[in-house]
Each structure stands twice: as C-alpha cells, then as structure tokens.
Enzyme design. Structure first.
Site, PDB file in Angstrom:
ATOM      1  N   TYR A   1       0.803  -1.224   0.000  1.00 13.73           N
ATOM      2  CA  TYR A   1       0.000   0.000   0.000  1.00 13.73           C
ATOM      3  C   TYR A   1       0.835   1.273   0.000  1.00 13.73           C
ATOM      4  CZ  TYR A   1      -3.493  -3.505   0.690  1.00 13.73           C
ATOM      5  OH  TYR A   1      -4.279  -4.613   0.519  1.00 13.73           O
TER       6      TYR A   1
ATOM      7  N   ASP B   1      -2.701 -15.257  -2.857  1.00  8.61           N
ATOM      8  CA  ASP B   1      -3.728 -14.303  -3.278  1.00  8.61           C
ATOM      9  C   ASP B   1      -4.455 -14.790  -4.539  1.00  8.61           C
ATOM     10  OD1 ASP B   1      -5.184 -11.978  -3.335  1.00  8.61           O
ATOM     11  OD2 ASP B   1      -3.454 -10.638  -3.465  1.00  8.61           O
TER      12      ASP B   1
ATOM     13  N   ASP C   1       5.157  -7.783  -1.087  1.00  5.41           N
ATOM     14  CA  ASP C   1       3.927  -8.049  -1.830  1.00  5.41           C
ATOM     15  C   ASP C   1       4.216  -8.138  -3.320  1.00  5.41           C
ATOM     16  OD1 ASP C   1       0.864  -7.715  -2.544  1.00  5.41           O
ATOM     17  OD2 ASP C   1       0.937  -7.794  -0.352  1.00  5.41           O
ATOM     18  N   ASP C   2       3.172  -8.117  -4.105  1.00  2.70           N
ATOM     19  CA  ASP C   2       3.222  -8.178  -5.565  1.00  2.70           C
ATOM     20  C   ASP C   2       4.219  -7.149  -6.115  1.00  2.70           C
ATOM     21  OD1 ASP C   2       2.566  -8.594  -8.182  1.00  2.70           O
ATOM     22  OD2 ASP C   2       0.513  -7.824  -8.023  1.00  2.70           O
TER      23      ASP C   2
ATOM     24  N   ASP D   1      -9.416  -4.455  -0.039  1.00  4.55           N
ATOM     25  CA  ASP D   1      -8.185  -3.739   0.288  1.00  4.55           C
ATOM     26  C   ASP D   1      -8.501  -2.375   0.906  1.00  4.55           C
ATOM     27  OD1 ASP D   1      -7.287  -5.791  -1.326  1.00  4.55           O
ATOM     28  OD2 ASP D   1      -5.954  -4.539  -2.515  1.00  4.55           O
TER      29      ASP D   1
HETATM   30  C1  9PG Z   1      -1.427  -7.275  -5.158  1.00  9.42           C
HETATM   31  C2  9PG Z   1      -2.676  -6.963  -4.380  1.00  9.42           C
HETATM   32  C3  9PG Z   1      -2.396  -6.919  -2.862  1.00  9.42           C
HETATM   33  C4  9PG Z   1      -3.709  -6.817  -2.113  1.00  9.42           C
HETATM   34  C5  9PG Z   1      -4.646  -7.931  -2.525  1.00  9.42           C
HETATM   35  C6  9PG Z   1      -4.884  -7.871  -4.025  1.00  9.42           C
HETATM   36  O1  9PG Z   1      -9.207  -5.293  -9.064  1.00  9.42           O
HETATM   37  N1  9PG Z   1      -9.513  -5.629  -7.891  1.00  9.42           N
HETATM   38  O2  9PG Z   1     -10.689  -5.637  -7.491  1.00  9.42           O
HETATM   39  C7  9PG Z   1      -8.475  -5.944  -6.997  1.00  9.42           C
HETATM   40  C8  9PG Z   1      -8.797  -6.254  -5.690  1.00  9.42           C
HETATM   41  C9  9PG Z   1      -7.782  -6.524  -4.818  1.00  9.42           C
HETATM   42  C10 9PG Z   1      -6.472  -6.495  -5.233  1.00  9.42           C
HETATM   43  C11 9PG Z   1      -6.168  -6.195  -6.527  1.00  9.42           C
HETATM   44  C12 9PG Z   1      -7.166  -5.935  -7.421  1.00  9.42           C
HETATM   45  O3  9PG Z   1      -5.484  -6.660  -4.314  1.00  9.42           O
HETATM   46  O4  9PG Z   1      -5.854  -7.851  -1.857  1.00  9.42           O
HETATM   47  O5  9PG Z   1      -3.476  -6.893  -0.711  1.00  9.42           O
HETATM   48  O6  9PG Z   1      -1.721  -8.087  -2.462  1.00  9.42           O
HETATM   49  O7  9PG Z   1      -3.631  -7.956  -4.707  1.00  9.42           O
HETATM   50  O8  9PG Z   1      -1.678  -7.346  -6.508  1.00  9.42           O
END
Ligand code: 9PG
Length: 810
Positions: A316, A460, A349-350, A521
C-alpha cells in the site's frame, strides 16, 4: 405419511407425498418453517431430470459411516429410486443432542449405465418465493415468525466480497464493472438479483426480523463438496428463502456418488451477544479446528498472541513499483524503530515477479532474486513474508505460452477471464484438475517456503481455482477442485509455514489458512476512486477503499478465532493519503477491537511521530473478538463492544462510529451496547483523552467528525476505591496495567509495554495524593477533574508506580 422426530428445541417432520419437510421450534414465538421443498436437478443428453418428482421414500439404514451426522444425534435416512436413469437419492436429517443446530444433506448415486451432469441440489425452498407459489397439489410453504419486518444478512463468496444486512426496501449490492471484477466478485451459481427486496448470499445467510429480534440462519458447515448459495425474498406478505448446492454440471459417472456438505438451520436471537457463534463453531469443529476457540466472554488478551501477525507489508506504499532497495530500506527502518515499534513480519507483496505465473524469474528491480531478500530480512531479526498468486496466470507469461493446456478454458474453447488485476491486465486461471498445473503451483509454494526461506506466504487471487470452465477432470465440482488445490498448497508449504489466504472463497479455506483476509483492500481514499474518478465506482462494494475495508472488518468480525485469525488489511498511517485523521482513527479502532492481524504499509523511514503513536497504542494486539450489537440493524455496524478484565478489574471498551459524511451529535447509550443502563460509571475516551462521569446510562457526543469514532473505556464507579480510568498508552485503556495493589491509603501497580513510550494515565483516587513515585523517582501529577488525577509517564517497557494519600477530611 410423515417421518418425524423432535428434541427440546425443534420438531422435525418429513412429508413424503410432497417431498416437503417442516422444522418447528419448541418456543412458540421463534421462527420456523413449514412444508419446505427439496429438489434435485440433473441433465442427461440435452434433457433435465427431477429425480425427486415422483419419489417413493423409504427409511433406510444409514448407507455409510461418512454420511453420519457430526456428533451424537437423532437422525433418519430416506432413500428413493433409482429413477429411469438409474439415479438414487438419499436424504439425511439429523437433530444433534448437544447443539442448537439442525443438520441435513443430500446424496446421489448413479446406478445407471450412463453419466449424468448434476445441476442443482436444492435443500430448502421455503416461504413465499418463486417456485413455491404455484397452486397445485403441494401444501403452501411458510416461513414462520419473520413476516413483520424481514431483513437478510448476506455473506460474500470470497475475502473481498461485501458482507452485511439488507432490508426489504433495498436492492442487493451488485458490481457495475462487469467483466473487470465479476470473476472476482461473483460465485457462478449465486444469482445477482436486481429488484428491490431480493437478495443472495454465499455459504450461509440469516433471515431475521429486527422488530421481533429473531432470525433463522441457513447455510452449510463446509464447502468441500459444493459451493452453497442462498436467495432471499423479503416481499410481503411473507419472506422466502432458498438454499442449494451448486452442482456445476459436474459429471456423475456410473457407479459414482455425490454427497452435499452438511446444511444446517439455526434459530437465533438477534440480541444474543454471540448470535453466529453456534454455527461458526459447528463449522470449525467439523474442520478439526475447535481447539483454536477462545475462552470466555470476559477476556484477557490473547495467550497465543504469537499467532496473530504484526508487521509491515510493501503493497500500500509501493504497489507494483516496489524494489529490493525499498524492502531493504524499510527492513532497516523497522530495525531502527524496534525499541519504539516491535514489528515481527516484513512481507514483500506483488511486484517482484517477472510475470504472474513466472514465479521463478524476478524483475530487474529484484536483481538478486528472492532468497537473499529473505536472508536480509531474517538477519535483521524479522520473519520474511512473500506474496504469491499461484492460481492465476498473466497471458504474457512464459507459463501461458509453454503450457497452454494448463490454463482453464471455457465455452468455445476460449480462455476463462480471471478478472482485471493490479498490473492493469486481465488474468487467466490454472486448471487445477491438471495434475501438472497443480504440481507447478505447489512447486512455487514449496520453493518460496523452503528454498527462498519465507515462512509466511500471502497466497492471493485464490478464487481463480474455482472459476467456471471446462476442466480436464469434469467429475469434480468447482468447490472440490478448489479445496483439493488449497489442500495441496497447504501440504507443499508444510505445517510450519504460515499461510495467509487472500481473494479466497471463505468456506474452502477453513482449517487450511490462518490468517485469512476478510475484506476489500484498504486504500489511500475513503471511497473507491479510479485514477481520480469517483463517479460510477463510488458505490462498488468490493473495490479497494478504506470505507469498504472497514465495513467487512466489522461485519466479518465473528469469524475471528473461529475459522482463522482475521486479516483486516493494513492500517495506513502516513499523512500523505487522502484519509482524514478521524478516518485513520476509525480504521485503527476497527482493527484493534476486532482482534486480527496488525500490519503497517507506509514507508517506515518517513512515519511522523504523532502517527507512530497510533500504532504503538495497538501493540500488543488485543486479539479478541468483539460483540457487534447492531450487526442486524445497520448496513455498516456503528457499535462495537469488547469486555476486558485484568488485575485492575473489569471494563468495557465501547466504540461508536459516525458513518455519516457530516459531523454528528450522537448519544452513546449503554443500552445500545447491551449493557444495563443504570450503573454510575467512568468513561474515558481514547482519542481525545476526555473523561466523563456517566450517571444515567448515556453520554452526549458532540460533533463527532465524519467517519470518526468515539472510543470509550467504561468502568463501573466503585466509590472510595482507587480506580484506573485509562491511558493513551494502549487502546484497551487498561491492559497495560499489571499487579494492581490497592491498600487503605496507597496504591501500587506496574505498567508493562513492549516498547519505550511516553504518555499519560488517569486515576480516580479517594483523596488527593501526597506522594507519587515512578520506579524510585518522584512522579508529577495534576488534578484532571473531581477525584481524578493525571500522571505523565515515560517508560522503557516497564515501571512501578506507587501513590499514597491521606484519609479525606470529613
Ligand atoms: C497485489 C494486491 C495486494 C492486495 C490484494 C490484491 O481489481 N480488484 O478488485 C483488486 C482487488 C484486490 C487487489 C487487486 C485488485 O489486491 O488484496 O493486498 O496483495 O492484490 O496485486
């Protein structure tokens, strides 16, 4: 003819001529159901069949031990068929001796010579709803005791999905982003109703009546066999409810059987301090995790605190732009800050992987690969954590090109869309019934845990394992496919690895993951925004935003320490977000009072002191599950209650939120928290440090800021005795106290904190102190009100405080 049995709670009857059944509660005003239907649909060739239509039921001996109900129970098994295609059906009904739940399940067996495809196993259709209204031979079905003012508590399918209560005047919350988020949001098989008063839910739901304060929970105890869906109609003259197991058109071959997970019904009181508890615990027991259940109502902090993650996550602040250098710098900052902020976990994270799917190749921003990164984090004294999304695949990845047959395909052999992801692309999904594909996902997890050295993995986008498609093995349901996939990951990770589930269908994960993300999130904004644009997505229920995250943190609080440790997502502290201080305080309060993980996700080297103080007050985590007195009365609950106890006595921590967009004058009424109104009490508000004497059971809260919170520690007043009223050291306003020793003219106690910290505490004393010591040094104090005194302290983890006073002059 009817089959029936009863215990002291319910009377059950099955009427075989119409395939209907009734469950009537012994208590006459409690809800119940009459002539609920049961129905099975399967297909063969192009045709649909209803094997229960002309059923001829006979009571049979329980066909096998694995269909027996959990625990000691009165039960009956009914059998009909085989029908013209050789399909035999079983119904199992059970009234357990030691549980307030009623259980039932349906089994199918193919004794024919051809495969059939199972469409839908409807275990309950009751009350006023489509399919039940047609005039005919069958007697009318009724849902009893809920007609006055029905409302429905809906549970979302996976981690990110909206969970909360709807009333008859509302519409179900649906996504407007279509194919962008639908795969992540919608369990295929669960409808997305459009009309007013018509709702759906996943796995379980509660149909209740806030005017009568009663409800009925319907759901499944597990999601190992099928994804369970519910539909509720709240229209006059009477509500309707339907519960079914999704067959997903799974092939049932000759000789094969299919058995639903246990469905259950449970009549509850909305004002019970723990209304969902019996259901959640029954599900936990069935998964063998009852030992994690916490002790009593009045709790002391978690004994097994170590199980609750406390740390830092890169997402974040850095999102996909994260670099090895960012991780290194923040690890160093965390080490430098350790004496002020005792974090344990550093989770990458990612953003490190070449492409999602190509997990063994890193981006140039992580030039040394992931193993040295873990070593650095470990050497600095932290637990290394890593994000992986083992079930999704970026179409540009090498994996997608080299193994197109591992990727899930759908109709017309098109790739299945797994949703629009953080890296601005649509992703695809692995077909987990391809042994090589699942092996690959397991290798990734195994390598990260055991070769790279990450004992904490955030897994995830797990919903992707359960998307509808044409699988290599068509005789597994989507739920079976996902459960087996998750079990395989758990095995590959080893018992010693902590697995955090994220984007994960909740029911599939019970017993395999801890912690588990239970909401959307958090984000730098209160409401959903996409590239500065609010319109259109502001009401998206699952889209990242602090409002959406807090909503589910509250509505899913009852799952904590039942099914896993709840992961509420990080507390965002830095000043540079678009969150107001009130919003940050609300997020901090929601995280602290619901007991789950406590993570940060700001650049730690730039965290201002005043914001650091906020997270200091959250440590150690309280770890307990709160009561949510208005869980069935408001879309987003505005009340939380936590009952605490230690050497200094018993107290209540009460949070009252203002979810309006304007400041509000509110009344905090003890009654609204399920507390007796009358007792005179001290109340100290945490965020302002203001103390009030509550005489009549209520306190006026003036101009509470938009999205802000009032957090009161309430202690019954004991005249003549010294009392701890609270502090700004810990958000519990009391768990920092040890060895409380009041005497006739003196008081001694200890303060214990996992850090060096300064702040102040407030006491009510029988008389003005004449001496006060902090360890052995004189301690300054000031009078803060009538009989109240404030002491400023600066401690290195622990201190002894001694105060003495003279007998008050008469
Ligand atoms: C990494 C993230 C973080 C995060 C996760 C997830 O498009 N969407 O609705 C969407 C929702 C959640 C999201 C990404 C896209 O986040 O929750 O903590 O790890 O992936 O890519």
């Amino acid at each position: 003819m009817a089959f029936s049995f009863e215990n002291h709670r319910y009377q059950f009857s099955f009427f075989q001529e119409h395939n209907t059944w009734s469950l009537i509660a012994a208590e006459s005003t409690a809800p119940g159901l009459q002539n609920a239907r049961i129905q099975v649909t399967y297909r063969r060739g192009g045709d649909r069949f209803y094997p229960l239509k002309h059923a001829n039921w006979v009571a049979s001996k329980d066909p096998s031990p694995d269909t027996a109900p959990p625990g000691e129970a009165m039960h009956i098994t009914l059998e009909t068929g085989p029908d013209a295609n050789g399909i035999l059906c079983h119904l199992h009904f059970a009234l357990p001796a030691d549980s307030p739940l009623f259980f039932w399940r349906v089994g199918l067996e193919n004794r024919g010579r051809q495969s059939v495809q199972v469409d839908r196993i409807e275990l309950l259709r009751a009350g006023h709803c489509p399919g039940n209204s047609q005039a005919g031979q069958a007697p009318a079905s009724q849902l009893l005791g809920l007609a006055k003012q029905p409302a429905f508590f809906s549970n979302g399918w996976q981690s990110w999905n909206y969970t909360g209560v709807f009333d008859a005047q509302e519409k179900f919350i649906r996504t407007r982003l279509g194919p962008f988020t639908a795969p992540m949001r919608v369990n295929a098989g669960t409808p997305q109703p459009k009309e007013k008063g018509h709702f759906a839910s996943d796995m379980f739901g509660v149909l209740g009546d806030p005017s009568q304060r009663v409800g009925i929970l319907a759901g499944f105890l597990s999601q190992k066999q099928h994804f369970g869906s519910l539909e509720a109609w709240l229209r006059p003259p009477e509500p309707g409810l339907c519960l079914w197991a999704n067959g997903d058109l799974t092939r049932l071959d000759p000789g094969a059987t299919m058995l639903t997970d246990w469905a259950c019904l449970y009549v509850l009181r909305l004002d019970d301090p723990d209304p969902l508890g019996p259901y959640l615990e029954a599900a936990a027991r069935l998964h063998g995790i009852q030992d994690k259940l916490p002790p009593s109502q009045f709790g002391s902090p978690d004994q097994d605190e170590a199980a609750i993650p406390v740390g830092w996550c890169s997402w974040y602040q850095f999102f996909t732009q994260v670099t090895a250098e960012d991780i290194r710098r923040n690890t160093q900052s965390a080490a430098d800050l350790r004496h002020q902020l005792p974090l344990e976990l550093i989770q990458i994270d990612d953003g490190f992987e070449a492409y999602v799917g190509d997990w063994f190749e890193c981006l140039p921003t992580f030039p040394n690969g992931m193993a040295p990164q873990a070593t650095e984090i470990r050497r600095a004294g932290f637990t290394p954590g890593l994000w992986l999304a083992p079930f999704i695949v970026d179409p540009r990845s090498r994996l997608a090109h080299e193994h197109p047959d591992w990727i899930l395909h759908g109709r017309f052999n098109r790739l299945v869309n797994a949703g629009f992801n953080s890296w601005g692309r649509f992703a695809n999904a692995l077909d987990l019934t391809r042994p090589e594909a699942l092996d690959y996902a397991c290798q990734v997890v195994d390598q990260a845990a055991h070769e790279w050295g990450y004992p904490y993995l955030k897994l995830d986008f797990l919903y992707a394992g359960a998307l509808p498609g044409r699988r290599y093995n068509p005789s597994l349901t989507r739920a079976q496919t996902l459960r087996q996939g998750l079990q395989a990951l758990r095995q590959a990770a080893g018992e010693e690895t902590t697995l955090l589930g994220c984007g994960c269908p909740l029911g599939s994960a019970i017993g395999l993951f801890s912690p588990m993300r239970i909401g959307p999130d958090v984000s730098e904004d209160w409401e959903p925004v996409f590239k500065g644009v609010r319109i259109f997505i502001k009401q998206e229920p699952d889209y990242p935003s602090t409002r959406n995250a807090i909503h589910n943190i509250l509505t899913r609080a009852p799952l904590h320490r039942r099914w896993w440790i709840n992961d509420p997502d990080p507390l965002l502290l830095r000043n540079e977000t678009r969150l107001s201080l009130a919003e940050v305080q609300s997020l901090a309060t929601a995280i602290a009072l619901t007991g789950g993980s406590c993570l940060l996700s700001d650049d730690l080297s730039r965290l201002p002191q005043d914001r650091l103080r906020i997270v200091q007050a959250l440590l150690p985590v309280i770890g307990l599950r709160p009561q949510i007195p208005d869980w069935f009365d408001a879309a987003t609950p505005a009340h939380l209650r936590l009952d605490l106890e230690n050497t200094s006595g018993k107290w209540h921590l009460l949070a009252l939120f203002n979810w309006r967009d304007q400041p509000a004058d509110l009344s905090l009424r003890l009654e609204d928290f399920g507390l007796a109104a009358g007792f005179p009490a001290w109340g100290r508000e945490f965020w302002t440090g203001e103390t009030h004497y509550i005489e009549s059971g209520a306190l006026d809260v003036h101009q509470l800021g938009p999205h802000g919170v009032y957090l009161l520690a309430v202690r019954p007043h004991h005249p003549g005795l010294p009392q701890y009223l609270g502090s700004d050291l810990h958000i519990s306003q009391g768990l920092e106290v040890m060895q409380w020793q009041p005497a006739a003219h003196a008081l001694a106690f200890r303060l214990e904190r996992p850090m060096s910290q300064s702040g102040s505490l407030e006491l009510s004393l029988p008389a003005r102190p004449d001496e006060a010591f902090f360890d052995d040094a004189p301690l300054e104090w000031e009078q803060s009100g009538e009989g109240r005194y404030r002491f400023s302290v600066a401690l290195e983890q622990r201190a002894s405080i001694r105060i003495s006073w003279q007998t008050p002059a008469r």
